[in-house]
Design a protein around this motif. Sequence first.
Motif, mmCIF file in Angstrom:
data_model
loop_
_atom_site.group_PDB
_atom_site.id
_atom_site.type_symbol
_atom_site.label_atom_id
_atom_site.label_comp_id
_atom_site.label_asym_id
_atom_site.label_seq_id
_atom_site.Cartn_x
_atom_site.Cartn_y
_atom_site.Cartn_z
ATOM 1 N N ILE A 1 4.069 8.178 -19.362
ATOM 2 C CA ILE A 1 5.300 8.618 -19.731
ATOM 3 C C ILE A 1 6.101 7.541 -20.343
ATOM 4 C CG2 ILE A 1 7.418 9.721 -19.012
ATOM 5 C CD1 ILE A 1 5.663 11.446 -16.872
ATOM 6 N N GLY A 2 6.648 7.447 -21.454
ATOM 7 C CA GLY A 2 7.571 6.348 -21.735
ATOM 8 C C GLY A 2 8.936 6.380 -21.023
ATOM 9 N N GLY A 3 9.370 5.257 -20.723
ATOM 10 C CA GLY A 3 10.606 5.011 -19.781
ATOM 11 C C GLY A 3 10.318 4.843 -18.261
ATOM 12 N N ILE A 4 9.004 5.117 -17.767
ATOM 13 C CA ILE A 4 8.766 4.902 -16.576
ATOM 14 C C ILE A 4 7.956 3.550 -16.166
ATOM 15 C CG2 ILE A 4 7.401 5.938 -14.548
ATOM 16 C CD1 ILE A 4 8.008 8.787 -15.438
ATOM 17 N N GLY A 5 8.616 2.848 -15.287
ATOM 18 C CA GLY A 5 8.028 1.766 -14.654
ATOM 19 C C GLY A 5 7.157 2.042 -13.531
ATOM 20 N N LEU A 6 5.841 2.031 -13.618
ATOM 21 C CA LEU A 6 5.019 2.669 -12.386
ATOM 22 C C LEU A 6 4.660 1.189 -11.720
ATOM 23 C CD1 LEU A 6 2.927 4.248 -11.306
ATOM 24 C CD2 LEU A 6 1.348 3.659 -12.934
ATOM 25 N N MET A 7 4.672 1.350 -10.233
ATOM 26 C CA MET A 7 4.329 0.672 -9.283
ATOM 27 C C MET A 7 3.277 1.156 -8.649
ATOM 28 S SD MET A 7 6.365 -1.461 -6.277
ATOM 29 C CE MET A 7 7.269 -2.569 -7.598
ATOM 30 N N ALA A 8 2.144 0.674 -8.542
ATOM 31 C CA ALA A 8 0.900 1.037 -7.899
ATOM 32 C C ALA A 8 0.955 0.593 -6.374
ATOM 33 C CB ALA A 8 -0.509 0.894 -8.702
ATOM 34 N N LEU A 9 0.918 1.517 -5.372
ATOM 35 C CA LEU A 9 0.797 0.903 -3.980
ATOM 36 C C LEU A 9 -0.771 1.107 -3.853
ATOM 37 C CD1 LEU A 9 3.764 3.442 -2.608
ATOM 38 C CD2 LEU A 9 3.707 0.910 -3.283
ATOM 39 N N GLY A 10 -1.342 0.010 -3.505
ATOM 40 C CA GLY A 10 -2.819 -0.183 -3.647
ATOM 41 C C GLY A 10 -3.280 -0.202 -1.985
ATOM 42 N N GLY A 11 -4.575 -0.299 -1.935
ATOM 43 C CA GLY A 11 -5.208 -0.476 -0.627
ATOM 44 C C GLY A 11 -6.575 0.193 -0.770
ATOM 45 N N ASP A 12 -7.087 0.851 0.390
ATOM 46 C CA ASP A 12 -8.598 1.165 0.438
ATOM 47 C C ASP A 12 -8.527 2.652 -0.136
ATOM 48 O OD1 ASP A 12 -9.413 -1.060 1.845
ATOM 49 O OD2 ASP A 12 -8.685 0.033 3.676
ATOM 50 N N TYR A 13 -9.317 2.818 -1.480
ATOM 51 C CA TYR A 13 -9.183 4.020 -2.132
ATOM 52 C C TYR A 13 -9.992 4.994 -1.176
ATOM 53 C CZ TYR A 13 -10.358 7.566 -5.469
ATOM 54 O OH TYR A 13 -10.284 8.817 -6.172
ATOM 55 N N ASP A 14 -9.389 6.293 -1.236
ATOM 56 C CA ASP A 14 -10.335 7.292 -0.310
ATOM 57 C C ASP A 14 -10.296 8.659 -1.416
ATOM 58 O OD1 ASP A 14 -10.636 9.848 0.933
ATOM 59 O OD2 ASP A 14 -9.129 9.352 2.699
ATOM 60 N N PRO A 15 -11.530 8.798 -1.942
ATOM 61 C CA PRO A 15 -11.744 9.899 -2.942
ATOM 62 C C PRO A 15 -11.312 11.251 -2.440
ATOM 63 C CG PRO A 15 -13.882 9.086 -1.765
ATOM 64 C CD PRO A 15 -12.713 8.172 -1.419
ATOM 65 N N LEU A 16 -11.340 11.792 -1.202
ATOM 66 C CA LEU A 16 -10.965 13.003 -0.569
ATOM 67 C C LEU A 16 -9.534 13.390 -0.976
ATOM 68 C CD1 LEU A 16 -12.925 13.184 2.557
ATOM 69 C CD2 LEU A 16 -13.690 13.857 0.164
ATOM 70 N N HIS A 17 -8.677 11.953 -0.800
ATOM 71 C CA HIS A 17 -7.247 12.420 -1.477
ATOM 72 C C HIS A 17 -6.939 11.719 -2.829
ATOM 73 C CE1 HIS A 17 -7.392 12.580 3.102
ATOM 74 N NE2 HIS A 17 -6.465 13.327 2.934
ATOM 75 N N ASP A 18 -7.948 11.210 -3.446
ATOM 76 C CA ASP A 18 -7.626 10.387 -4.643
ATOM 77 C C ASP A 18 -6.377 9.546 -4.465
ATOM 78 O OD1 ASP A 18 -8.313 9.682 -7.375
ATOM 79 O OD2 ASP A 18 -7.004 11.364 -8.149
ATOM 80 N N SER A 19 -6.444 8.664 -3.243
ATOM 81 C CA SER A 19 -5.117 7.912 -3.255
ATOM 82 C C SER A 19 -5.659 6.689 -2.251
ATOM 83 C CB SER A 19 -4.157 8.568 -2.361
ATOM 84 O OG SER A 19 -4.493 9.058 -1.073
ATOM 85 N N PHE A 20 -4.724 5.708 -2.171
ATOM 86 C CA PHE A 20 -5.054 4.442 -1.503
ATOM 87 C C PHE A 20 -4.266 4.507 -0.268
ATOM 88 C CE2 PHE A 20 -5.357 3.710 -6.070
ATOM 89 C CZ PHE A 20 -6.575 2.970 -6.195
ATOM 90 N N LEU A 21 -5.041 4.154 0.721
ATOM 91 C CA LEU A 21 -4.417 4.285 2.215
ATOM 92 C C LEU A 21 -4.769 2.705 2.893
ATOM 93 C CD1 LEU A 21 -6.014 7.727 3.051
ATOM 94 C CD2 LEU A 21 -3.703 7.129 2.298
ATOM 95 N N GLY A 22 -4.551 2.766 4.061
ATOM 96 C CA GLY A 22 -4.794 1.752 4.985
ATOM 97 C C GLY A 22 -3.703 0.684 5.046
ATOM 98 N N GLY A 23 -4.136 -0.457 5.688
ATOM 99 C CA GLY A 23 -3.176 -1.677 5.971
ATOM 100 C C GLY A 23 -2.486 -2.110 4.637
ATOM 101 N N THR A 24 -3.499 -2.373 3.846
ATOM 102 C CA THR A 24 -2.698 -2.985 2.371
ATOM 103 C C THR A 24 -1.780 -2.142 1.707
ATOM 104 O OG1 THR A 24 -4.723 -4.074 2.183
ATOM 105 C CG2 THR A 24 -3.321 -3.866 0.422
ATOM 106 N N CYS A 25 -2.108 -0.805 1.668
ATOM 107 C CA CYS A 25 -0.966 0.052 1.291
ATOM 108 C C CYS A 25 0.219 0.074 2.109
ATOM 109 C CB CYS A 25 -1.701 1.528 1.283
ATOM 110 S SG CYS A 25 -0.523 2.964 0.701
#
Length: 262
Positions: free
Chosen positions: A141-165
């Motif tokens: 989407i043009g005009g959206i600056g994306l910031m990714a919140l990283g960490g340990d990838y969890d495929p069941l949630h398709d998201s990043f979790l844990g201490g780094t996140c």
Amino acid sequence: MTGKQRGSENPEQRQKRIAEVVLERGSLSAQELAQIFDVSVMTVHRDLDELERQGVVRKFRGGVTAQPSGVFESNVAYRQKAMRDQKNAVAETAARYVEAGMSIMLDDATTTAAMIPFLARQTPLRVATNYLEGMRRLSQIGGIGLMALGGDYDPLHDSFLGGTCLECIESIRVDAVFVSTSAVSGRYAFHQEDRIVAVKRRMLEVAARRYLLVDHTKLGKVALHRLVPLSDFDLVIVDAGAEDDAVAALRRDGVNVEVAPS
């Protein structure tokens, strides 16, 4: 899926197909799966044991389900298909509280992810999220600056979790955060998994305004872990399927509630 599946499939192929059927239908018996895949019930149980180990499905006596319980959250693939119209209505209402120039945060819930198409109307925006599919969609989407919140990838949630996140979240401040959860009961929001609770709580801590998005099936439900009091949210948005008594009870408890139009 029609007709019987070939019993000559290798276990990995069959397990993938079993998962697809269960995610599509919600719940089935072991006998039904044995007939669909033309294998023995014992073979089905072995496959289900493996899928349960992976967290894709939950076994119960005589069958299997992809639906959530008070202890287990459902797989993201199942949640993406559930209550789509209601989630879209809630998400469209929530997007009205976003203005151009804001910085916002979205959690990894499929309800908040439903806001993404509506955010294209509110650019420019800065959006942070830990949801991988959300990152993909926001990046287009043009005009959206994306910031990714990283960490340990969890495929069941398709998201990043844990201490780094958690550290990523702590390092920023946003104008508003939009989160969802699996259960709302009394004066509290609940969720089945403590690691998800930890991420959502940290998100709430770094936002100037806090919004909770839930479809009506979450009301009156309890999950294992208490998230936060509903009074911590500036606004709770529910869909029009919510019963009047349930909405009135929330308001009597001092919760600011908006019902999204159907």
